[in-house]
Motif scaffolding. Structure first.
Motif, PDB file in Angstrom:
ATOM      1  N   VAL A 129      -7.605  48.081  71.542  1.00 42.23           N
ATOM      2  CA  VAL A 129      -7.066  46.791  71.987  1.00 42.23           C
ATOM      3  C   VAL A 129      -7.772  45.680  71.213  1.00 42.23           C
ATOM      4  O   VAL A 129      -9.004  45.660  71.137  1.00 42.23           O
ATOM      5  CB  VAL A 129      -7.250  46.613  73.508  1.00 42.23           C
ATOM      6  CG1 VAL A 129      -6.843  45.211  73.948  1.00 42.23           C
ATOM      7  CG2 VAL A 129      -6.413  47.646  74.261  1.00 42.23           C
ATOM      8  N   LEU A 130      -6.988  44.796  70.597  1.00 34.93           N
ATOM      9  CA  LEU A 130      -7.551  43.632  69.898  1.00 34.93           C
ATOM     10  C   LEU A 130      -7.455  42.434  70.832  1.00 34.93           C
ATOM     11  O   LEU A 130      -6.411  42.211  71.445  1.00 34.93           O
ATOM     12  CB  LEU A 130      -6.775  43.333  68.612  1.00 34.93           C
ATOM     13  CG  LEU A 130      -6.851  44.372  67.490  1.00 34.93           C
ATOM     14  CD1 LEU A 130      -5.952  43.965  66.323  1.00 34.93           C
ATOM     15  CD2 LEU A 130      -8.278  44.553  66.991  1.00 34.93           C
ATOM     16  N   GLY A 131      -8.543  41.669  70.921  1.00 32.92           N
ATOM     17  CA  GLY A 131      -8.548  40.486  71.783  1.00 32.92           C
ATOM     18  C   GLY A 131      -9.202  40.793  73.111  1.00 32.92           C
ATOM     19  O   GLY A 131      -9.079  41.915  73.626  1.00 32.92           O
ATOM     20  N   ILE A 132      -9.913  39.794  73.652  1.00 32.01           N
ATOM     21  CA  ILE A 132     -10.576  40.025  74.937  1.00 32.01           C
ATOM     22  C   ILE A 132     -10.062  39.081  76.026  1.00 32.01           C
ATOM     23  O   ILE A 132     -10.186  39.371  77.201  1.00 32.01           O
ATOM     24  CB  ILE A 132     -12.130  39.904  74.825  1.00 32.01           C
ATOM     25  CG1 ILE A 132     -12.512  38.656  74.029  1.00 32.01           C
ATOM     26  CG2 ILE A 132     -12.761  41.147  74.235  1.00 32.01           C
ATOM     27  CD1 ILE A 132     -13.975  38.301  74.148  1.00 32.01           C
ATOM     28  N   ASP A 133      -9.462  37.973  75.623  1.00 28.05           N
ATOM     29  CA  ASP A 133      -8.983  37.015  76.630  1.00 28.05           C
ATOM     30  C   ASP A 133      -7.749  37.557  77.338  1.00 28.05           C
ATOM     31  O   ASP A 133      -6.869  38.136  76.698  1.00 28.05           O
ATOM     32  CB  ASP A 133      -8.595  35.677  75.974  1.00 28.05           C
ATOM     33  CG  ASP A 133      -9.793  35.015  75.331  1.00 28.05           C
ATOM     34  OD1 ASP A 133     -10.920  35.416  75.664  1.00 28.05           O
ATOM     35  OD2 ASP A 133      -9.579  34.126  74.484  1.00 28.05           O
ATOM     36  N   GLU A 134      -7.702  37.323  78.672  1.00 26.75           N
ATOM     37  CA  GLU A 134      -6.511  37.738  79.424  1.00 26.75           C
ATOM     38  C   GLU A 134      -5.276  37.055  78.839  1.00 26.75           C
ATOM     39  O   GLU A 134      -5.325  35.889  78.478  1.00 26.75           O
ATOM     40  CB  GLU A 134      -6.660  37.340  80.893  1.00 26.75           C
ATOM     41  CG  GLU A 134      -7.051  38.466  81.856  1.00 26.75           C
ATOM     42  CD  GLU A 134      -6.685  39.878  81.425  1.00 26.75           C
ATOM     43  OE1 GLU A 134      -5.474  40.153  81.355  1.00 26.75           O
ATOM     44  OE2 GLU A 134      -7.578  40.707  81.155  1.00 26.75           O
ATOM     45  N   CYS A 155       1.245  45.861  66.460  1.00 24.91           N
ATOM     46  CA  CYS A 155       0.607  45.865  67.779  1.00 24.91           C
ATOM     47  C   CYS A 155       1.618  45.473  68.844  1.00 24.91           C
ATOM     48  O   CYS A 155       2.667  44.892  68.535  1.00 24.91           O
ATOM     49  CB  CYS A 155      -0.517  44.827  67.813  1.00 24.91           C
ATOM     50  SG  CYS A 155      -1.894  45.214  66.749  1.00 24.91           S
ATOM     51  N   GLN A 156       1.245  45.781  70.093  1.00 24.51           N
ATOM     52  CA  GLN A 156       2.081  45.337  71.207  1.00 24.51           C
ATOM     53  C   GLN A 156       1.303  44.342  72.055  1.00 24.51           C
ATOM     54  O   GLN A 156       0.166  44.611  72.446  1.00 24.51           O
ATOM     55  CB  GLN A 156       2.491  46.529  72.064  1.00 24.51           C
ATOM     56  CG  GLN A 156       3.437  46.101  73.180  1.00 24.51           C
ATOM     57  CD  GLN A 156       4.035  47.276  73.917  1.00 24.51           C
ATOM     58  OE1 GLN A 156       3.395  48.307  74.056  1.00 24.51           O
ATOM     59  NE2 GLN A 156       5.253  47.112  74.384  1.00 24.51           N
ATOM     60  N   ASP A 157       1.928  43.207  72.284  1.00 21.63           N
ATOM     61  CA  ASP A 157       1.341  42.192  73.161  1.00 21.63           C
ATOM     62  C   ASP A 157       1.355  42.768  74.577  1.00 21.63           C
ATOM     63  O   ASP A 157       2.428  43.062  75.115  1.00 21.63           O
ATOM     64  CB  ASP A 157       2.208  40.925  73.063  1.00 21.63           C
ATOM     65  CG  ASP A 157       1.641  39.772  73.871  1.00 21.63           C
ATOM     66  OD1 ASP A 157       0.952  40.036  74.863  1.00 21.63           O
ATOM     67  OD2 ASP A 157       1.910  38.620  73.498  1.00 21.63           O
ATOM     68  N   LEU A 158       0.165  42.949  75.181  1.00 24.44           N
ATOM     69  CA  LEU A 158       0.117  43.622  76.482  1.00 24.44           C
ATOM     70  C   LEU A 158       0.664  42.752  77.603  1.00 24.44           C
ATOM     71  O   LEU A 158       0.961  43.250  78.686  1.00 24.44           O
ATOM     72  CB  LEU A 158      -1.318  44.073  76.789  1.00 24.44           C
ATOM     73  CG  LEU A 158      -1.794  45.264  75.932  1.00 24.44           C
ATOM     74  CD1 LEU A 158      -3.260  45.575  76.182  1.00 24.44           C
ATOM     75  CD2 LEU A 158      -0.933  46.498  76.180  1.00 24.44           C
ATOM     76  N   LYS A 159       0.803  41.453  77.346  1.00 20.51           N
ATOM     77  CA  LYS A 159       1.351  40.586  78.394  1.00 20.51           C
ATOM     78  C   LYS A 159       2.882  40.552  78.311  1.00 20.51           C
ATOM     79  O   LYS A 159       3.568  40.771  79.302  1.00 20.51           O
ATOM     80  CB  LYS A 159       0.797  39.174  78.224  1.00 20.51           C
ATOM     81  CG  LYS A 159       1.163  38.252  79.353  1.00 20.51           C
ATOM     82  CD  LYS A 159       0.553  36.891  79.157  1.00 20.51           C
ATOM     83  CE  LYS A 159       1.103  35.898  80.157  1.00 20.51           C
ATOM     84  NZ  LYS A 159       0.919  34.541  79.671  1.00 20.51           N
ATOM     85  N   THR A 160       3.404  40.302  77.106  1.00 15.71           N
ATOM     86  CA  THR A 160       4.861  40.123  76.982  1.00 15.71           C
ATOM     87  C   THR A 160       5.589  41.386  76.537  1.00 15.71           C
ATOM     88  O   THR A 160       6.813  41.412  76.518  1.00 15.71           O
ATOM     89  CB  THR A 160       5.174  39.019  75.956  1.00 15.71           C
ATOM     90  OG1 THR A 160       4.678  39.464  74.677  1.00 15.71           O
ATOM     91  CG2 THR A 160       4.524  37.701  76.314  1.00 15.71           C
ATOM     92  N   GLN A 161       4.822  42.397  76.106  1.00 14.31           N
ATOM     93  CA  GLN A 161       5.371  43.667  75.556  1.00 14.31           C
ATOM     94  C   GLN A 161       6.006  43.468  74.182  1.00 14.31           C
ATOM     95  O   GLN A 161       6.569  44.395  73.606  1.00 14.31           O
ATOM     96  CB  GLN A 161       6.437  44.339  76.470  1.00 14.31           C
ATOM     97  CG  GLN A 161       6.101  44.399  77.936  1.00 14.31           C
ATOM     98  CD  GLN A 161       4.780  45.090  78.213  1.00 14.31           C
ATOM     99  OE1 GLN A 161       4.458  46.075  77.589  1.00 14.31           O
ATOM    100  NE2 GLN A 161       3.981  44.531  79.109  1.00 14.31           N
TER     101      GLN A 161
END
Ligand SMILES: Nc1ncnc2c1ncn2[C@@H]1O[C@H](COP(=O)(O)OP(=O)(O)OP(=O)(O)O)[C@@H](O)[C@H]1O
Length: 548
Positions: A129-134, A155-161
């Protein structure tokens, strides 16, 4: 396989569980039972299969902790760890111990507490996972490309998919600083000059730092034009496709000119298809870009696409991108680079061999002129002569090689007119006029005189783009039509070297009808994804097109 494929129906979780249940029922039928209870089950899509109604009693089945029994399939897949533990009570499983699949090569950690390899590239793994901010976390899926500045990963944006492309910049101050420039130029272009996303410029969504690496979040694009040519086995593309790409590149170049931004590294690798279903492209990699007022670097542009003024060490502006676009369009048509120089000297030699010497004033003003040319005074005027290969090698302590010649033809006219034409084969009058039009178009881009080279807006008026009659256009510009002087080999049945050979369409002023766009092919060559372990065939012919 596409989502809408007629072969694979659209798939969702309930389809999957239904199929799993049916498979479970099928596998748990006792062998010696009568088959009177056989019925038809509809599978997702139209396929039907014979299946068996579940029997009342299970023999030798493990109980499912969630209720019911486990099928052999479930025991061997989702409950595999438990199955192993039944066989060997000491068996342990933890997903943390799974081998991580590295995407970065080399993958040995050397710097930055082992996070970076010897090249200062962040070592990326699948499912990292890249990035640490929610709200700003991205799951690493695959590698898309690698360049001087770092790696580009899908990559897949874990918030918006949403699926995006992330450029992970090397952990070095020089790269970081240069990329800050890329960010500011792209932000300016995206927001001020292309707010509606219609100018074929890559979109930058976001940026953040991850373990000392600058990460730039871009829209996800598809293959680059070099890959497209390669998948077409280095055969040229249809002129209609070249026209479509040319028009889009000119739209982009026109905006860059208005914004006074020079891309400085236009090449097929930096032009990407948006997807494989249409010829829509975007220009990427603004990492070498600069403002016209800040042309501080002299060592710019990838060699094959480097303009004569940059080689000669003259002041430059947006017109160096126009030179590169000319080289790119010729390459798209030919399938191979127009000027595949193996050194800067060889690059200049190839340009001069095909297009002649740069104008006197450019030679007189070029900081590097003396490196490449001998200069003599004749009748009070300076006369420049390109140094021979041996003189240049001797003086610069290099071992210059003439390099590969992909084409026999020496002039641009011959090259374009004869391309992909078998001996004795005649072009149709329409094709012939189209190619002449293309030659005239290319010449506007490949003008050695940087001051006379076309602007993007001038180029957009050319009949190659507008598809008006080339003959009419030519007459308007020159008063009368004279076929461009060429030296096509006499062995070929068709020549255009003198007036009498002017093709019939061009002799009849209004006879030429613009091809009906409905009748001309505009599809892309089929893209076949390259094998994952890219071997030698991956390399560009005479490959090192980098800035050397
Ligand atoms: N938005 C994107 N979508 C899909 N692939 C991309 C995207 N951006 C870059 N790539 C792939 O990654 C490769 C390298 O990207 P890019 O040119 O931006 O890196 P670079 O380090 O600046 O390269 P260079 O050495 O040319 O300066 C591209 O040729 C392309 O194949």
């Amino acid at each position: 396989m596409s989502k809408n494929s007629p072969i694979l129906p659209s798939w969702n979780k309930s389809d999957a569980s239904k199929l799993l249940k049916e498979q479970h029922d099928l596998l748990s039928v006792p062998q010696n039972k009568s088959t009177s209870h056989i019925r038809h089950i509809s599978y997702p899509g139209n396929a039907t299969a014979q299946a068996v109604a579940p029997p009342k009693q299970r023999v030798m089945r493990r109980v499912n902790p969630l209720g019911g029994y486990l099928s052999p399939l479930e025991c061997a897949t989702i409950h595999l760890a438990e199955t192993y533990r039944i066989c060997n009570p000491n068996f342990q499983f933890s997903s943390n111990q799974n081998p991580r699949r590295p995407l970065t090569k080399p993958s040995e950690g050397v710097y930055n507490h082992g996070y970076d390899n010897k090249d200062s590239d962040y070592i990326l793994y699948v499912n990292d996972v890249l990035g640490i901010d929610e709200g700003r976390k991205y799951l690493v899926l695959d590698i898309l490309g690698k360049g001087t500045f770092g790696q580009v990963v899908k990559c897949q944006d874990l918030k918006t998919q949403r699926i995006v492309a992330i450029k992970v910049i090397k952990n070095k101050p020089a790269f970081y600083n240069q990329c800050i420039m890329e960010v500011s130029i792209l932000e300016l272009l995206n927001t001020k000059w292309d707010p509606d996303d219609t100018k074929h410029i890559l979109r930058l969504y976001d940026q953040f730092m991850h373990k000392n690496h600058l990460c730039l979040i871009f829209e996800l694009l598809n293959v680059n034009l070099y890959e497209l040519i390669k998948q077409n086995h280095f055969r040229g593309l249809h002129l209609n496709l070249v026209r479509s790409f040319a028009s889009q590149l000119l739209t982009c170049a026109s905006v860059l000119k208005q914004a006074r931004i020079i891309h400085c590294d236009l090449k097929p690798e930096n032009i990407l298809l948006e997807d494989l279903s249409s010829p829509k492209i975007k220009v990427i990699d603004f990492g070498s870009a600069c403002h016209e007022r800040q042309t501080v670097y002299t060592y710019i542009q990838s060699r094959f696409y480097r303009s004569p003024e940059v080689i000669l060490g003259l002041h430059y502006n947006c017109s160096i991108d126009i030179w590169s676009i000319g080289c790119i369009l010729a390459e798209l048509f030919l399938g191979l680079p127009l000027f595949p120089g193996n050194s800067e000297y060889n690059q200049l030699t190839r340009i001069i061999d095909m297009l002649g010497y740069p104008p006197q004033w450019m030679l007189e003003m070029g900081k590097n002129t003396r490196k490449y040319f001998n200069c003599e005074l004749a009748n009070g005027k300076k006369v420049y002569q390109l140094k021979s290969l041996s003189q240049f090698s001797r003086e610069n302590d290099t071992n210059e090689q003439p390099g590969k010649q992909y084409f026999r033809e020496k002039t641009l006219e011959d090259l374009i007119m004869n391309y992909s034409r078998r001996k004795g084969q005649q072009l149709s009058p329409e094709e012939e006029e189209e190619r002449m039009c293309f030659i005239d178009f290319l010449k506007g881009f490949l003008n050695l005189n940087q001051l006379k080279r076309w602007t993007p807006d001038q180029a957009k008026q050319h009949p190659f783009i507008t598809q008006e009659s080339f003959m009419n256009y030519y007459m308007k510009r020159h008063g009368s039509y004279v076929a461009p002087p060429t030296r096509v080999q006499r062995t070929r049945s068709h020549t255009i070297g003198n007036q009498s050979m002017v093709p019939p369409t061009l002799q009849r002023a209004n006879a030429y009808v613009t091809p009906d766009p409905a009748n001309v092919p505009h599809t892309l060559p089929q893209y076949i994804p390259p094998p994952s372990d890219s071997g030698e065939s991956d390399s560009k012919p005479n490959s090192d097109s980098t800035q050397t």
